[in-house]
Scaffold this motif. Structure first.
Motif, PDB file in Angstrom:
ATOM      1  N   LEU A   1       0.840  -1.193   0.000  1.00  0.00           N
ATOM      2  CA  LEU A   1       0.000   0.000   0.000  1.00  0.00           C
ATOM      3  C   LEU A   1       0.878   1.247   0.000  1.00  0.00           C
ATOM      4  CD1 LEU A   1      -2.678  -1.081   2.621  1.00  0.00           C
ATOM      5  CD2 LEU A   1      -2.861  -1.118   0.132  1.00  0.00           C
ATOM      6  N   HIS A   2       0.494   2.232  -0.798  1.00  0.00           N
ATOM      7  CA  HIS A   2       1.204   3.504  -0.865  1.00  0.00           C
ATOM      8  C   HIS A   2       0.311   4.561  -0.218  1.00  0.00           C
ATOM      9  CE1 HIS A   2       4.308   1.796  -3.381  1.00  0.00           C
ATOM     10  NE2 HIS A   2       3.332   1.188  -4.050  1.00  0.00           N
TER      11      HIS A   2
ATOM     12  N   ALA B   1      -4.789   4.949   1.364  1.00  0.00           N
ATOM     13  CA  ALA B   1      -4.115   4.170   0.319  1.00  0.00           C
ATOM     14  C   ALA B   1      -5.193   3.560  -0.564  1.00  0.00           C
ATOM     15  CB  ALA B   1      -3.238   3.077   0.929  1.00  0.00           C
ATOM     16  N   ARG B   2      -5.025   3.673  -1.872  1.00  0.00           N
ATOM     17  CA  ARG B   2      -6.024   3.156  -2.820  1.00  0.00           C
ATOM     18  C   ARG B   2      -5.516   1.894  -3.501  1.00  0.00           C
ATOM     19  NH1 ARG B   2     -10.062   6.666  -4.855  1.00  0.00           N
ATOM     20  NH2 ARG B   2      -9.981   8.702  -3.872  1.00  0.00           N
ATOM     21  N   THR B   3      -6.423   0.965  -3.682  1.00  0.00           N
ATOM     22  CA  THR B   3      -6.208  -0.177  -4.566  1.00  0.00           C
ATOM     23  C   THR B   3      -7.390  -0.153  -5.528  1.00  0.00           C
ATOM     24  OG1 THR B   3      -7.361  -1.708  -3.080  1.00  0.00           O
ATOM     25  CG2 THR B   3      -4.975  -1.512  -2.787  1.00  0.00           C
ATOM     26  N   PRO B   4      -7.387  -0.936  -6.582  1.00  0.00           N
ATOM     27  CA  PRO B   4      -8.476  -0.838  -7.558  1.00  0.00           C
ATOM     28  C   PRO B   4      -9.887  -0.962  -6.966  1.00  0.00           C
ATOM     29  CG  PRO B   4      -6.701  -2.101  -8.486  1.00  0.00           C
ATOM     30  CD  PRO B   4      -6.340  -1.853  -7.042  1.00  0.00           C
ATOM     31  N   ALA B   5     -10.083  -1.811  -5.990  1.00  0.00           N
ATOM     32  CA  ALA B   5     -11.435  -2.028  -5.476  1.00  0.00           C
ATOM     33  C   ALA B   5     -11.650  -1.520  -4.056  1.00  0.00           C
ATOM     34  CB  ALA B   5     -11.770  -3.517  -5.520  1.00  0.00           C
ATOM     35  N   MET B   6     -10.562  -1.174  -3.358  1.00  0.00           N
ATOM     36  CA  MET B   6     -10.683  -0.847  -1.940  1.00  0.00           C
ATOM     37  C   MET B   6      -9.950   0.451  -1.598  1.00  0.00           C
ATOM     38  SD  MET B   6     -12.488  -3.430  -1.100  1.00  0.00           S
ATOM     39  CE  MET B   6     -12.561  -3.559   0.655  1.00  0.00           C
ATOM     40  N   ILE B   7     -10.401   1.081  -0.502  1.00  0.00           N
ATOM     41  CA  ILE B   7      -9.741   2.254   0.064  1.00  0.00           C
ATOM     42  C   ILE B   7      -9.349   1.886   1.488  1.00  0.00           C
ATOM     43  CG2 ILE B   7      -9.991   4.678   0.709  1.00  0.00           C
ATOM     44  CD1 ILE B   7     -10.148   4.199  -2.310  1.00  0.00           C
TER      45      ILE B   7
ATOM     46  N   ARG C   1      -6.129   5.187   7.621  1.00  0.00           N
ATOM     47  CA  ARG C   1      -5.471   5.033   8.919  1.00  0.00           C
ATOM     48  C   ARG C   1      -5.162   6.392   9.525  1.00  0.00           C
ATOM     49  NH1 ARG C   1       0.640   3.025   7.238  1.00  0.00           N
ATOM     50  NH2 ARG C   1       1.350   5.047   6.455  1.00  0.00           N
ATOM     51  N   ASP C   2      -4.901   6.384  10.810  1.00  0.00           N
ATOM     52  CA  ASP C   2      -4.475   7.566  11.549  1.00  0.00           C
ATOM     53  C   ASP C   2      -2.973   7.719  11.344  1.00  0.00           C
ATOM     54  OD1 ASP C   2      -3.661   9.425  13.484  1.00  0.00           O
ATOM     55  OD2 ASP C   2      -5.021   8.648  15.005  1.00  0.00           O
ATOM     56  N   SER C   3      -2.521   8.898  10.969  1.00  0.00           N
ATOM     57  CA  SER C   3      -1.102   9.102  10.693  1.00  0.00           C
ATOM     58  C   SER C   3      -0.235   8.965  11.941  1.00  0.00           C
ATOM     59  CB  SER C   3      -0.873  10.479  10.067  1.00  0.00           C
ATOM     60  OG  SER C   3      -1.210  11.491  10.994  1.00  0.00           O
ATOM     61  N   LYS C   4      -0.811   9.133  13.117  1.00  0.00           N
ATOM     62  CA  LYS C   4      -0.038   9.032  14.360  1.00  0.00           C
ATOM     63  C   LYS C   4       0.263   7.585  14.735  1.00  0.00           C
ATOM     64  CE  LYS C   4      -3.015  11.424  16.437  1.00  0.00           C
ATOM     65  NZ  LYS C   4      -4.047  12.337  16.664  1.00  0.00           N
ATOM     66  N   THR C   5      -0.457   6.634  14.152  1.00  0.00           N
ATOM     67  CA  THR C   5      -0.257   5.222  14.478  1.00  0.00           C
ATOM     68  C   THR C   5      -0.175   4.388  13.199  1.00  0.00           C
ATOM     69  OG1 THR C   5      -2.654   4.956  14.711  1.00  0.00           O
ATOM     70  CG2 THR C   5      -1.411   5.386  16.723  1.00  0.00           C
TER      71      THR C   5
ATOM     72  N   VAL D   1      -8.656   0.829   8.547  1.00  0.00           N
ATOM     73  CA  VAL D   1     -10.007   0.512   8.088  1.00  0.00           C
ATOM     74  C   VAL D   1      -9.958   0.349   6.573  1.00  0.00           C
ATOM     75  CG1 VAL D   1     -12.360   1.392   7.893  1.00  0.00           C
ATOM     76  CG2 VAL D   1     -11.058   1.802   9.972  1.00  0.00           C
ATOM     77  N   THR D   2     -10.648  -0.660   6.066  1.00  0.00           N
ATOM     78  CA  THR D   2     -10.714  -0.890   4.619  1.00  0.00           C
ATOM     79  C   THR D   2     -12.179  -0.908   4.190  1.00  0.00           C
ATOM     80  OG1 THR D   2      -8.696  -2.215   4.726  1.00  0.00           O
ATOM     81  CG2 THR D   2     -10.065  -2.464   2.764  1.00  0.00           C
ATOM     82  N   VAL D   3     -12.494  -0.123   3.163  1.00  0.00           N
ATOM     83  CA  VAL D   3     -13.864  -0.068   2.647  1.00  0.00           C
ATOM     84  C   VAL D   3     -13.824  -0.161   1.125  1.00  0.00           C
ATOM     85  CG1 VAL D   3     -14.768   1.300   4.575  1.00  0.00           C
ATOM     86  CG2 VAL D   3     -13.880   2.465   2.574  1.00  0.00           C
ATOM     87  N   ALA D   4     -14.932  -0.539   0.541  1.00  0.00           N
ATOM     88  CA  ALA D   4     -15.052  -0.581  -0.916  1.00  0.00           C
ATOM     89  C   ALA D   4     -14.957   0.840  -1.475  1.00  0.00           C
ATOM     90  CB  ALA D   4     -16.379  -1.218  -1.318  1.00  0.00           C
ATOM     91  N   SER D   5     -14.407   0.971  -2.672  1.00  0.00           N
ATOM     92  CA  SER D   5     -14.259   2.292  -3.293  1.00  0.00           C
ATOM     93  C   SER D   5     -15.583   3.038  -3.393  1.00  0.00           C
ATOM     94  CB  SER D   5     -13.646   2.144  -4.685  1.00  0.00           C
ATOM     95  OG  SER D   5     -12.342   1.645  -4.594  1.00  0.00           O
ATOM     96  N   ALA D   6     -16.654   2.345  -3.724  1.00  0.00           N
ATOM     97  CA  ALA D   6     -17.972   2.989  -3.836  1.00  0.00           C
ATOM     98  C   ALA D   6     -18.448   3.509  -2.483  1.00  0.00           C
ATOM     99  CB  ALA D   6     -18.991   2.012  -4.409  1.00  0.00           C
ATOM    100  N   THR D   7     -18.155   2.771  -1.423  1.00  0.00           N
ATOM    101  CA  THR D   7     -18.525   3.210  -0.071  1.00  0.00           C
ATOM    102  C   THR D   7     -17.772   4.479   0.293  1.00  0.00           C
ATOM    103  OG1 THR D   7     -18.958   0.931   0.567  1.00  0.00           O
ATOM    104  CG2 THR D   7     -18.606   2.513   2.360  1.00  0.00           C
ATOM    105  N   TRP D   8     -16.475   4.530  -0.020  1.00  0.00           N
ATOM    106  CA  TRP D   8     -15.659   5.710   0.263  1.00  0.00           C
ATOM    107  C   TRP D   8     -16.186   6.922  -0.506  1.00  0.00           C
ATOM    108  CZ3 TRP D   8     -12.532   7.315   3.806  1.00  0.00           C
ATOM    109  CH2 TRP D   8     -11.642   8.359   3.570  1.00  0.00           C
ATOM    110  N   GLU D   9     -16.522   6.748  -1.764  1.00  0.00           N
ATOM    111  CA  GLU D   9     -17.055   7.853  -2.569  1.00  0.00           C
ATOM    112  C   GLU D   9     -18.369   8.365  -1.982  1.00  0.00           C
ATOM    113  OE1 GLU D   9     -15.376   9.406  -4.893  1.00  0.00           O
ATOM    114  OE2 GLU D   9     -13.743   7.967  -4.724  1.00  0.00           O
ATOM    115  N   SER D  10     -19.220   7.474  -1.516  1.00  0.00           N
ATOM    116  CA  SER D  10     -20.483   7.884  -0.876  1.00  0.00           C
ATOM    117  C   SER D  10     -20.211   8.656   0.407  1.00  0.00           C
ATOM    118  CB  SER D  10     -21.344   6.664  -0.560  1.00  0.00           C
ATOM    119  OG  SER D  10     -21.759   6.040  -1.736  1.00  0.00           O
TER     120      SER D  10
END
Length: 61
Positions: free
Chosen positions: A6-7, A26-32, A35-39, A45-54
């Motif tokens: 993950l980038h 971090a994006r992958t083709p189907a998932m977003i 994370r918290d930058s401090k940890t 947390v991983t969610v589907a791209s469509a869920t993230w867009e919503s």
């Protein structure tokens, strides 16, 4: 099956007023992945791209 590396990048929705207080994404083709930058070495947390867009559409209304 191998998992791609993950980038992570700082979310554009994060505040710049506190340098340590931000969300990284971090994006992958189907998932977003979010994370918290401090940890960065802990769980995220991983969610589907469509869920993230919503979610983004809802919080930016």
């Amino acid at each position: 099956m191998s998992t791609p590396e993950l980038h992570w990048f700082k979310s554009s929705f994060s505040s710049s007023s506190e340098p340590g207080d931000c969300v990284e994404v971090a994006r992958t083709p189907a998932m977003i992945h979010v994370r918290d930058s401090k940890t960065p070495g802990t769980s995220h947390v991983t969610v589907a791209s469509a869920t993230w867009e919503s979610f983004l559409a809802y919080v930016t209304e």
